[in-house]
Write an enzyme that holds these catalytic residues in place. Structure first.
Site, PDB file in Angstrom:
ATOM      1  N   LYS A 174      13.689  49.688 -10.664  1.00 50.42           N
ATOM      2  CA  LYS A 174      14.557  48.971 -11.607  1.00 50.42           C
ATOM      3  C   LYS A 174      15.055  49.997 -12.619  1.00 50.42           C
ATOM      4  CE  LYS A 174      14.265  47.300 -15.572  1.00 50.42           C
ATOM      5  NZ  LYS A 174      15.600  47.760 -16.039  1.00 50.42           N
ATOM      6  N   GLY A 205      18.320  45.001 -13.365  1.00 51.89           N
ATOM      7  CA  GLY A 205      17.829  43.931 -14.215  1.00 51.89           C
ATOM      8  C   GLY A 205      17.455  44.471 -15.574  1.00 51.89           C
ATOM      9  N   ASP A 206      17.041  43.569 -16.447  1.00 54.91           N
ATOM     10  CA  ASP A 206      16.614  44.021 -17.772  1.00 54.91           C
ATOM     11  C   ASP A 206      15.089  44.011 -17.856  1.00 54.91           C
ATOM     12  OD1 ASP A 206      16.042  41.343 -17.979  1.00 54.91           O
ATOM     13  OD2 ASP A 206      17.678  40.890 -19.373  1.00 54.91           O
ATOM     14  N   GLY A 207      14.575  44.413 -18.995  1.00 53.61           N
ATOM     15  CA  GLY A 207      13.128  44.521 -19.154  1.00 53.61           C
ATOM     16  C   GLY A 207      12.433  43.180 -19.091  1.00 53.61           C
ATOM     17  N   GLY A 209      13.415  40.531 -17.638  1.00 54.00           N
ATOM     18  CA  GLY A 209      13.520  39.923 -16.313  1.00 54.00           C
ATOM     19  C   GLY A 209      12.796  40.750 -15.267  1.00 54.00           C
ATOM     20  N   VAL A 210      13.564  41.539 -14.512  1.00 48.02           N
ATOM     21  CA  VAL A 210      12.984  42.283 -13.385  1.00 48.02           C
ATOM     22  C   VAL A 210      11.852  43.221 -13.855  1.00 48.02           C
ATOM     23  CG1 VAL A 210      13.485  43.886 -11.501  1.00 48.02           C
ATOM     24  CG2 VAL A 210      15.146  42.126 -12.100  1.00 48.02           C
ATOM     25  N   GLU A 249       5.399  57.362 -19.421  1.00 47.35           N
ATOM     26  CA  GLU A 249       6.052  58.490 -20.096  1.00 47.35           C
ATOM     27  C   GLU A 249       6.837  57.863 -21.241  1.00 47.35           C
ATOM     28  OE1 GLU A 249       5.783  61.574 -19.693  1.00 47.35           O
ATOM     29  OE2 GLU A 249       5.660  62.131 -17.585  1.00 47.35           O
ATOM     30  N   CYS A 282      13.262  62.582 -24.938  1.00 48.90           N
ATOM     31  CA  CYS A 282      11.958  62.242 -25.515  1.00 48.90           C
ATOM     32  C   CYS A 282      11.224  63.510 -25.964  1.00 48.90           C
ATOM     33  CB  CYS A 282      11.135  61.475 -24.503  1.00 48.90           C
ATOM     34  SG  CYS A 282      11.262  62.212 -22.887  1.00 48.90           S
ATOM     35  N   GLU A 382      10.582  58.295 -34.074  1.00 51.17           N
ATOM     36  CA  GLU A 382      11.515  58.865 -33.099  1.00 51.17           C
ATOM     37  C   GLU A 382      12.905  58.283 -33.356  1.00 51.17           C
ATOM     38  OE1 GLU A 382      11.384  57.534 -28.971  1.00 51.17           O
ATOM     39  OE2 GLU A 382      11.443  59.632 -28.354  1.00 51.17           O
TER      40      GLU A 382
HETATM   41  P1  NAD Z   1      13.362  51.088 -23.118  1.00 45.93           P
HETATM   42  O1  NAD Z   1      11.904  51.110 -23.208  1.00 45.93           O
HETATM   43  O2  NAD Z   1      14.092  50.074 -23.903  1.00 45.93           O
HETATM   44  O3  NAD Z   1      13.833  50.888 -21.617  1.00 45.93           O
HETATM   45  C1  NAD Z   1      13.352  51.685 -20.555  1.00 45.93           C
HETATM   46  C2  NAD Z   1      13.313  50.858 -19.297  1.00 45.93           C
HETATM   47  O4  NAD Z   1      12.317  49.857 -19.445  1.00 45.93           O
HETATM   48  C3  NAD Z   1      14.607  50.129 -18.987  1.00 45.93           C
HETATM   49  O5  NAD Z   1      14.761  50.095 -17.587  1.00 45.93           O
HETATM   50  C4  NAD Z   1      14.345  48.742 -19.537  1.00 45.93           C
HETATM   51  O6  NAD Z   1      15.102  47.737 -18.905  1.00 45.93           O
HETATM   52  C5  NAD Z   1      12.870  48.570 -19.225  1.00 45.93           C
HETATM   53  N1  NAD Z   1      12.124  47.663 -20.089  1.00 45.93           N
HETATM   54  C6  NAD Z   1      12.334  47.409 -21.402  1.00 45.93           C
HETATM   55  N2  NAD Z   1      11.416  46.529 -21.841  1.00 45.93           N
HETATM   56  C7  NAD Z   1      10.605  46.232 -20.783  1.00 45.93           C
HETATM   57  C8  NAD Z   1       9.488  45.368 -20.600  1.00 45.93           C
HETATM   58  N3  NAD Z   1       9.000  44.648 -21.605  1.00 45.93           N
HETATM   59  N4  NAD Z   1       8.926  45.307 -19.374  1.00 45.93           N
HETATM   60  C9  NAD Z   1       9.399  46.042 -18.343  1.00 45.93           C
HETATM   61  N5  NAD Z   1      10.468  46.862 -18.457  1.00 45.93           N
HETATM   62  C10 NAD Z   1      11.056  46.962 -19.667  1.00 45.93           C
HETATM   63  O7  NAD Z   1      13.811  52.560 -23.423  1.00 45.93           O
HETATM   64  P2  NAD Z   1      15.250  53.162 -23.397  1.00 45.93           P
HETATM   65  O8  NAD Z   1      15.915  52.716 -24.650  1.00 45.93           O
HETATM   66  O9  NAD Z   1      15.946  52.913 -22.127  1.00 45.93           O
HETATM   67  O10 NAD Z   1      14.906  54.735 -23.423  1.00 45.93           O
HETATM   68  C11 NAD Z   1      14.652  55.406 -24.570  1.00 45.93           C
HETATM   69  C12 NAD Z   1      13.166  55.602 -24.783  1.00 45.93           C
HETATM   70  O11 NAD Z   1      12.565  56.202 -23.641  1.00 45.93           O
HETATM   71  C13 NAD Z   1      12.876  56.557 -25.920  1.00 45.93           C
HETATM   72  O12 NAD Z   1      11.855  56.033 -26.720  1.00 45.93           O
HETATM   73  C14 NAD Z   1      12.405  57.816 -25.226  1.00 45.93           C
HETATM   74  O13 NAD Z   1      11.587  58.639 -25.975  1.00 45.93           O
HETATM   75  C15 NAD Z   1      11.748  57.291 -24.029  1.00 45.93           C
HETATM   76  N6  NAD Z   1      11.751  58.294 -22.963  1.00 45.93           N
HETATM   77  C16 NAD Z   1      10.583  58.913 -22.646  1.00 45.93           C
HETATM   78  C17 NAD Z   1      10.552  59.868 -21.656  1.00 45.93           C
HETATM   79  C18 NAD Z   1       9.276  60.554 -21.271  1.00 45.93           C
HETATM   80  O14 NAD Z   1       9.219  61.104 -20.184  1.00 45.93           O
HETATM   81  N7  NAD Z   1       8.252  60.565 -22.072  1.00 45.93           N
HETATM   82  C19 NAD Z   1      11.703  60.188 -20.963  1.00 45.93           C
HETATM   83  C20 NAD Z   1      12.878  59.538 -21.304  1.00 45.93           C
HETATM   84  C21 NAD Z   1      12.868  58.569 -22.304  1.00 45.93           C
END
Ligand code: NAD
Length: 485
Positions: A174, A205-207, A209-210, A249, A282, A382
């Site tokens: 996803k 999908g979004d978090g 949902g999927v 991560e 990140c 961050e």
């Molecule tokens: P996000 O957490 O909002 O979304 C990441 C993914 O998770 C998306 O696919 C989203 O749809 C899904 N998601 C969101 N909430 C969820 C839930 N409750 N259950 C399951 N899936 C869910 O993050 P973002 O805004 O897309 O990315 C930015 C963040 O990611 C920053 O905080 C950054 O530091 C971090 N990041 C970390 C690394 C690493 O390797 N440590 C790499 C890249 C990004």
């Protein structure tokens, strides 16, 4: 505008069970650039069922054959690089040259490194001479859910899907709803490379949902997640009910310790490294800790470098930085810049609002604050945008204390020409990764953090073993030729 509603399930593109349109916005001009559909439980179930059905066959496929099929993805990449980079650039705002030279090539880079590490995997390991007949047998963990972010979208897909498939797992990806197009191309690469049906599946999908359907699914053995610390915690809780393996991560607040004996271009390197990808990494070195004796000079140089960084639309060629991914991120970054000003940090470059000459697009001025003190919001949280906080220090001990005083622990950086100090800090800094004098991680190394940056180890042999389960078998006859070889 592209319309791409279908999901890749069981080797073919299938229409969503109940279409739910989602517009992907081009951050360079705020216009919709694609329509996808967000999946629901029926779509997630179909993808997981396909992965489950494909698992026995794929897990039993000899490792060499799995490696051959995975390597064939690279031919697809070579043939379609331009299209792949354009998708990344359009949907998440990476300037096209950066997408071509840095973002997209994460796929061949990680794949090659995984293929090399894969040759070293010992599938059946004798426990040791003290325990004749005792074996540790390595097996794929099963069906895995892969949830990825938008900021380095291909990097994350490569770090998860490639080792999962090599290990013999089947998977459901996803991708972020902000950057689904490159992921859909990756699905096409898998298809055209001949990866068997059901081994790799994709549901947009979004978090809520999927994402959460995968995290709670009883037939998913593991979730590999990259994204925010907030979502990482939610996924860990959601996955607890089925006791899945969860690898995370997450975010970071990297400290970059710059000593008076650093190489000449250390300040420039530090600012450019921070602003790369518009600060949306990140592992960005977002706290620049500078030794007091060179502080004023370093601040002036940092401001000069930030002011020289051009900002522009993602489709334009050149070394500029692009917009940030979306309005929410833009507003969040603006809020942090205002907080920096309100809490008394000294703004020396950039600042609030759109850069000069822009009235649309999610552009942010490369921004630098000096005289930041430990505990200020911009030092602790961050920001995920092009905003650098400069903090002075007097002694190495103080620098270590400031660097380690954070809930995060992803990458820390050291700038010093003293190799003894470099090694000492390599040990003293609490982080999953330390990079000294601009030397980035070598081929076959892993990416991963400690504390609230998550504890995954993605890349190389560690990244493969995340997808393997160790089984203890006693009474094993090592004289027989093993099927896994
Ligand atoms: P996000 O957490 O909002 O979304 C990441 C993914 O998770 C998306 O696919 C989203 O749809 C899904 N998601 C969101 N909430 C969820 C839930 N409750 N259950 C399951 N899936 C869910 O993050 P973002 O805004 O897309 O990315 C930015 C963040 O990611 C920053 O905080 C950054 O530091 C971090 N990041 C970390 C690394 C690493 O390797 N440590 C790499 C890249 C990004």
């Amino acid at each position: 505008m592209l319309t791409k509603r279908d999901f890749y399930i069981n080797g073919t593109w299938v229409a969503p069970a109940s279409p739910c349109d989602y517009q992907v916005i081009n951050p360079s001009n705020e216009e919709p650039c694609a329509v996808i559909s967000l999946g629901d439980q029926a779509d997630t179930d179909a993808a997981v069922a396909a992965a489950k059905a494909a698992l026995p066959g794929w897990a039993a496929t000899p490792p060499k054959e799995r490696a051959r099929l995975v390597a064939a993805i690279l031919d697809q990449y070579d043939a379609r690089l331009q299209e792949f980079a354009e998708a990344i650039s359009m949907e998440m705002g990476a300037p096209i040259d950066f997408a071509l030279e840095e973002q997209a090539p994460c796929l061949p880079w990680h794949t090659q490194n995984f293929l090399t590490a894969f040759e070293e995997i010992e599938w059946v390991r004798p426990l040791g001479p003290q325990a004749p007949g005792s074996a540790v047998v390595m097996e794929p963990i099963g069906v895995v859910g892969l949830i990825t972010p938008w900021n380095w979208p291909v990097n994350q897909i490569a770090l998860k899907a490639i080792p999962a498939m090599l290990a013999g797992c089947t998977c459901v990806l996803k991708p972020s709803e902000e950057s689904p197009l490159n992921a859909m191309l990756f699905a096409e690469f898998c298809h055209d490379a001949g990866i068997p049906s059901g081994v790799f599946n994709l549901v947009n999908g979004d978090g809520a949902g999927v994402g959460s359907q995968l995290s709670t699914h009883p037939d998913v053995e593991m979730i590999s997640f990259t994204g925010s610390t907030r979502a990482g915690k939610a996924i860990s809780k959601a996955a607890a009910e089925t006791l899945k393996r969860v690898t995370l991560e997450l975010g970071g607040k990297g400290a970059n310790l710059l000593f008076a004996d650093a190489r000449d271009n250390a300040v420039e390197w530090s600012v450019r490294r921070m602003m790369e990808n518009t600060g949306q990494s990140c592992n960005a070195p977002s706290r620049l800790l500078v030794e007091r004796s060179i502080y004023d000079k370093a601040v002036a140089k940092a401001a000069e470098v930030a002011n020289s960084i051009a900002v522009g639309p993602a489709h334009e060629a050149g070394p500029h930085v692009g917009p940030v991914v979306n309005k929410r991120q833009w507003e969040q970054i603006q809020g942090y810049i205002q907080k920096g000003i309100d809490e008394g940090a000294r703004l020396v470059a950039g600042g609030p609002g759109l850069p000069e000459g822009f009235n649309r697009g999610f552009y942010v001025k490369p921004t630098i604050f000096a005289d930041v003190t430990p505990g200020m919001t911009i030092e602790r949280e961050e920001i995920f945008g092009p905003v650098l906080a400069i903090v002075p220090f007097d002694t190495e001990e103080e620098a270590i204390r400031i660097a380690n005083d954070t809930p995060y622990g992803l990458t820390n950086y050291v700038q010093s020409s003293d190799p003894v100090r470099g090694n000492r800090l390599g040990h003293a800094l609490k982080a999953g990764m330390v990079e000294i004098n601009g030397k980035s991680r070598g081929a076959g190394s892993f990416f991963g953090g400690v504390k609230q940056s998550g504890r995954a180890r993605e890349g190389g042999v560690w990244g493969l073993e995340e997808f393997l389960e160790a089984k203890s078998v006693s009474g094993y006859d090592f004289t027989l030729k093993d099927a896994a070889e």
